[in-house]
Enzyme design. Structure first.
Site, short mmCIF file in Angstrom:
data_model
loop_
_atom_site.label_atom_id
_atom_site.label_comp_id
_atom_site.label_asym_id
_atom_site.label_seq_id
_atom_site.Cartn_x
_atom_site.Cartn_y
_atom_site.Cartn_z
N TYR A 12 -0.78 -0.89 10.48
CA TYR A 12 -1.04 -1.29 9.09
C TYR A 12 0.11 -0.84 8.18
O TYR A 12 0.63 -1.62 7.37
CB TYR A 12 -2.36 -0.67 8.64
CG TYR A 12 -2.78 -0.99 7.23
CD1 TYR A 12 -3.38 -2.21 6.92
CD2 TYR A 12 -2.61 -0.06 6.20
CE1 TYR A 12 -3.77 -2.50 5.62
CE2 TYR A 12 -3.02 -0.34 4.91
CZ TYR A 12 -3.60 -1.56 4.63
OH TYR A 12 -4.00 -1.84 3.34
N SER A 36 0.86 -1.19 0.00
CA SER A 36 0.00 0.00 0.00
C SER A 36 0.89 1.23 0.00
O SER A 36 2.01 1.20 0.54
CB SER A 36 -0.89 0.01 1.25
OG SER A 36 -1.49 1.28 1.41
#
Lengths: 246, 81
Positions: free
Chosen positions: A154, A141
């Site tokens: 995350y 990401s």
């Protein structure tokens, strides 16, 4: 489309980006296996559609558990005998500032995003070593590169996935196996969690492409990275974010 | 029976990936100063044994160093079965 159907594993393919990846490989004529903790109407559609039912396998699995990962990969190998492509897509996020994050939330995110990716890569790369070919793509990401307030754990797992990508590319390159990553930007999927409409519109304004991403944008990049003709590209991270971080 | 199969799997594997290796005896080291398997080839042998025999001595506590170690693992598996 390649001449022979490939055996493609896409983790976390029951919804969102993962479902878009599954659809892309079914559209290219491949055999696709996916897993998630439970099925979805989309999974039932692929299971029931005569065009895909014999090329689609769904196994309920929690990849944060090594035994579940083993059961999943064994089911794929038992059915199709090999794995040509692994896309490590399964992931989970828990938003909130780190100072208020619980042990359980840290474990949940690390266990699935990082340990699950390691379990699957270990199981599949062993089999790819025997055949001296294969492609692995880790879905990271842009927040693993740029960071994002409230997504520290995350972001850490996504940055770790990119480190894994580079290390594994070096480890497996001489065996004909490519390992790359895709870092998507903000997509119109459930993983755009915690972002309200105003935040999404702000992201759109800052994105040169002028829109949020679609799963198909990522799927096309993934198809490129897993095309056996593109076997000179390994250890790289493709950023698919409409130019947001360019 | 399992040991015979395991021995054949190992011998076939070594013949394929290390055709120049010295004759494989029960106590020939599988790695340096022996057959010469590197770590990736060991992982490949591990996966091959798992595929062929359903279990894998490389996942036990101690990494097998010789063919004898591998056969001992499968002999133990047979006893437990």
């Amino acid at each position: 489309m390649t001449s022979e159907p490939r055996v493609v594993i896409i983790t976390g393919g029951s919804r969102g980006l993962g479902a878009g990846l599954v659809q892309s490989y079914l559209d290219s004529g491949d055999r696709v296996a996916t897993c998630s903790r439970s099925g979805t109407p989309q999974v039932e559609t692929w299971q029931d559609d005569p065009d895909t039912s014999d090329r689609f396998l769904f196994v309920p699995a929690d990849l944060s558990k090594s035994a579940d990962a083993e059961t999943f990969v064994k089911a794929v190998v038992d059915r199709w005998g090999q794995v040509d492509v692994l896309v490590n897509n399964a992931g989970v996020a828990r938003d909130g500032v780190l100072g208020l994050t619980s042990d359980d939330d840290i474990d949940t995110v690390i266990d699935l995003n990082l340990k699950g990716t390691l379990y699957m890569s270990r199981l599949v790369s062993r089999r790819m070593l025997v055949r001296k070919r294969g492609s692995i793509v880790n879905i990271s990401s842009i927040v693993g590169r740029s960071g994002y307030r409230g997504l520290a754990v995350y972001s850490a797992t996504k940055a770790a996935q990119e480190g894994l990508t580079r290390a594994l590319a070096r480890e497996l390159g001489s065996s004909g196996i490519t390992v790359n990553a895709i870092a998507p930007g903000y997509l119109r999927t459930e993983m755009s969690h915690g972002l309200d409409e105003a935040q999404l519109q702000q992201i759109v304004r800052r994105t040169p492409a002028g829109r949020l991403g679609d799963p198909e944008d990522v799927a096309r990049a993934c198809q490129f990275l897993t095309d056996p003709r593109n076997n000179y590209m390994t250890g790289q991270v493709l950023v698919i974010d409409g130019g947001l971080t360019g | 029976m399992a040991s015979n199969s395991a021995e054949q799997v190992v011998r076939d594997f070594v013949a394929r990936v290390k055709p120049e290796a010295p004759a494989l005896e029960l106590d020939t080291p599988l790695y340096a100063d022996g057959v010469g398997l590197d770590s990736l080839e060991a992982a490949e042998l591990s996966a091959t044994l798992e595929d062929e025999l359903g279990s894998d001595p490389f996942t036990s506590d101690e990494m097998p160093q010789t063919l004898r170690d591998i056969l001992a693992f499968y002999a133990e598996v047979a006893v437990e079965a």
